[in-house]
Design a protein around this motif. Structure first.
Motif, PDB file in Angstrom:
ATOM      1  N   GLN A  60      43.423  29.617  43.109  1.00 53.01           N
ATOM      2  CA  GLN A  60      43.735  30.809  43.885  1.00 53.01           C
ATOM      3  C   GLN A  60      42.822  31.959  43.468  1.00 53.01           C
ATOM      4  O   GLN A  60      42.488  32.108  42.294  1.00 53.01           O
ATOM      5  CB  GLN A  60      45.195  31.195  43.715  1.00 53.01           C
ATOM      6  CG  GLN A  60      46.145  30.179  44.298  1.00 53.01           C
ATOM      7  CD  GLN A  60      47.589  30.514  44.016  1.00 53.01           C
ATOM      8  OE1 GLN A  60      47.903  31.245  43.084  1.00 53.01           O
ATOM      9  NE2 GLN A  60      48.474  29.957  44.830  1.00 53.01           N
ATOM     10  N   LYS A  61      42.453  32.796  44.418  1.00 51.39           N
ATOM     11  CA  LYS A  61      41.474  33.847  44.159  1.00 51.39           C
ATOM     12  C   LYS A  61      41.931  34.828  43.088  1.00 51.39           C
ATOM     13  O   LYS A  61      41.164  35.182  42.196  1.00 51.39           O
ATOM     14  CB  LYS A  61      41.167  34.608  45.450  1.00 51.39           C
ATOM     15  CG  LYS A  61      40.351  33.817  46.433  1.00 51.39           C
ATOM     16  CD  LYS A  61      40.025  34.627  47.655  1.00 51.39           C
ATOM     17  CE  LYS A  61      39.223  33.806  48.653  1.00 51.39           C
ATOM     18  NZ  LYS A  61      38.915  34.578  49.851  1.00 51.39           N
ATOM     19  N   LYS A  62      43.173  35.270  43.157  1.00 47.48           N
ATOM     20  CA  LYS A  62      43.664  36.252  42.182  1.00 47.48           C
ATOM     21  C   LYS A  62      43.728  35.660  40.774  1.00 47.48           C
ATOM     22  O   LYS A  62      43.396  36.322  39.800  1.00 47.48           O
ATOM     23  CB  LYS A  62      45.050  36.762  42.587  1.00 47.48           C
ATOM     24  CG  LYS A  62      45.037  37.632  43.809  1.00 47.48           C
ATOM     25  CD  LYS A  62      46.426  38.128  44.132  1.00 47.48           C
ATOM     26  CE  LYS A  62      46.413  38.971  45.387  1.00 47.48           C
ATOM     27  NZ  LYS A  62      47.763  39.442  45.734  1.00 47.48           N
TER      28      LYS A  62
END
Length: 122
Positions: A60-62
């Motif tokens: 996931q990006k975060k």
């Protein structure tokens, strides 16, 4: 000639055995962990309905932006806090911990400890 079973087959056999006991004992949700060579994946699953309620992974990006590496103990601990916070926000307090046939040490243990500190009980 002796045939040696691969590590992945041994892990899958352990996972089936663990999952049988978890699913047959209680109706709590299951916190399932999968670890590959480069990433970790965590899901909270309702086995009665067959649905994944929450998930988090190092892809996931975060999560990926907050980590230096995605395959070490620090990444596992961070992922545990992420899934723990998501679960508490969704009102989930108690789960079964399904380690997926992996040995409970290192990354798996760090993830479990961080999820406990974030508010999950198991």
């Amino acid at each position: 000639m002796i045939n040696k079973i691969s590590r992945s087959q041994v892990r899958q056999k352990k996972h089936r055995r663990i999952r049988y006991h978890i699913v047959s004992q209680d109706k709590r949700l299951r916190l399932a962990v999968f670890r590959s060579n480069s990433h970790m994946y965590v899901q909270i699953i309702d086995d009665r309905m067959g649905h994944t309620l929450l998930s988090a992974s190092t892809l996931q990006k975060k999560v990926k932006a907050a980590l230096e590496k995605t395959n070490d103990v620090k990444a596992a601990a961070y992922l545990g806090t992420v899934i723990g916070k998501k679960a508490v926000e969704a009102g989930i307090k108690e789960v079964f911990f399904d380690r997926g046939g992996f040995i409970y040490q290192g990354k798996i243990q760090a993830l479990a400890d961080a999820a406990r500190e974030a508010g999950l009980k198991f």
